[in-house]
Motif scaffolding. Structure first.
Motif, mmCIF file in Angstrom:
data_model
loop_
_atom_site.group_PDB
_atom_site.id
_atom_site.type_symbol
_atom_site.label_atom_id
_atom_site.label_comp_id
_atom_site.label_asym_id
_atom_site.label_seq_id
_atom_site.Cartn_x
_atom_site.Cartn_y
_atom_site.Cartn_z
ATOM 1 N N GLY A 126 12.946 -4.766 5.615
ATOM 2 C CA GLY A 126 11.774 -5.361 4.991
ATOM 3 C C GLY A 126 11.570 -6.833 5.255
ATOM 4 N N SER B 114 3.853 -12.597 0.283
ATOM 5 C CA SER B 114 4.835 -11.725 -0.374
ATOM 6 C C SER B 114 5.565 -10.868 0.647
ATOM 7 C CB SER B 114 4.134 -10.799 -1.387
ATOM 8 O OG SER B 114 3.516 -11.541 -2.412
ATOM 9 N N ARG C 244 8.675 -7.483 0.482
ATOM 10 C CA ARG C 244 9.556 -6.652 -0.332
ATOM 11 C C ARG C 244 10.735 -6.207 0.517
ATOM 12 N NH1 ARG C 244 8.126 -0.992 -3.350
ATOM 13 N NH2 ARG C 244 8.271 -0.201 -1.218
ATOM 14 N N SER D 18 14.279 -4.052 0.887
ATOM 15 C CA SER D 18 14.886 -2.835 0.386
ATOM 16 C C SER D 18 16.320 -2.746 0.884
ATOM 17 C CB SER D 18 14.095 -1.613 0.869
ATOM 18 O OG SER D 18 14.686 -0.417 0.423
ATOM 19 N N PHE E 213 10.465 -13.774 -7.927
ATOM 20 C CA PHE E 213 11.161 -12.617 -7.372
ATOM 21 C C PHE E 213 11.477 -11.628 -8.486
ATOM 22 C CE2 PHE E 213 13.339 -14.783 -3.463
ATOM 23 C CZ PHE E 213 12.120 -15.308 -3.095
ATOM 24 N N THR E 214 11.488 -10.352 -8.130
ATOM 25 C CA THR E 214 11.860 -9.305 -9.071
ATOM 26 C C THR E 214 12.809 -8.330 -8.385
ATOM 27 O OG1 THR E 214 9.701 -9.440 -10.175
ATOM 28 C CG2 THR E 214 11.039 -7.472 -10.587
ATOM 29 N N SER F 109 14.945 -4.728 -8.649
ATOM 30 C CA SER F 109 14.935 -3.445 -9.354
ATOM 31 C C SER F 109 15.803 -2.467 -8.578
ATOM 32 C CB SER F 109 13.504 -2.906 -9.492
ATOM 33 O OG SER F 109 12.923 -2.707 -8.203
ATOM 34 N N LEU G 279 15.649 -2.953 -4.696
ATOM 35 C CA LEU G 279 14.515 -3.641 -4.099
ATOM 36 C C LEU G 279 14.474 -5.090 -4.556
ATOM 37 C CD1 LEU G 279 11.771 -0.933 -4.732
ATOM 38 C CD2 LEU G 279 13.150 -1.248 -2.675
ATOM 39 N N LEU G 280 13.927 -5.941 -3.710
ATOM 40 C CA LEU G 280 13.677 -7.324 -4.081
ATOM 41 C C LEU G 280 12.230 -7.642 -3.716
ATOM 42 C CD1 LEU G 280 14.980 -9.925 -5.232
ATOM 43 C CD2 LEU G 280 15.320 -10.655 -2.851
ATOM 44 N N GLN G 281 11.383 -7.714 -4.729
ATOM 45 C CA GLN G 281 9.995 -8.089 -4.516
ATOM 46 C C GLN G 281 9.894 -9.602 -4.579
ATOM 47 O OE1 GLN G 281 7.205 -6.142 -3.843
ATOM 48 N NE2 GLN G 281 6.189 -8.125 -3.560
ATOM 49 N N ASN H 219 7.397 -12.793 -4.284
ATOM 50 C CA ASN H 219 6.020 -13.285 -4.318
ATOM 51 C C ASN H 219 6.006 -14.809 -4.267
ATOM 52 O OD1 ASN H 219 5.128 -10.604 -4.669
ATOM 53 N ND2 ASN H 219 5.286 -10.783 -6.899
#
Length: 130
Positions: free
Chosen positions: A8, A17, A19, A21, A68-69, A71, A80-82, A84
């Motif tokens: 990713g 942004s 994401r 994985s 960052f988020t 989950s 995952l690391l989102q 933004n």
């Protein structure tokens, strides 16, 4: 043994942004803490974010809080690391890491310590242009 494979990464303009994985295989990933670290050229590897083994608690470096988020989906063995509102300072190689859950207590002191992680992925490059 746990094998970790990141994907990713890429090139993005500031404000954009991405994401990331990380796919985990081998021993059951739900037994492990999963985290993300990054390394910029000429700098030490730095903590970014982590989940506890169940995914109920998350920890972030101050520099990425609110942008960052992290989950995880234990059924799919992925984390995952989102990311933004990316900034040029976010540029680096991002590594997924896994550590035995019994080596952690609550708090960033534990989750942010790279020496507590036993397994590392090969890394994925993130480049943010200004």
């Amino acid at each position: 043994q746990v094998q970790l494979v990141e994907s990713g990464g890429g090139l993005v303009q500031a404000g954009g942004s991405l994401r990331l994985s990380c796919a985990a295989s081998g021993r059951t990933s739900s037994s492990y803490v999963l985290g993300w670290f990054r390394q910029a050229p000429g700098k030490k590897r730095a903590f970014v974010a982590a989940n506890n083994w169940s995914g109920t608690n998350t920890y972030y470096a101050d520099s990425v809080k609110g942008r960052f988020t992290i989950s995880r989906d234990n059924a799919k063995d992925t984390v995952l690391l989102q990311m933004n509102s990316l900034e040029p300072e976010d540029t680096g190689v991002y590594f997924c890491a896994a550590g035995n859950r019994y080596r952690y207590s609550s708090g960033l002191y534990y989750y942010g310590d790279p020496s507590r992680y036993d397994y590392w992925g090969q890394g994925t490059q993130v480049t943010v242009s200004s």
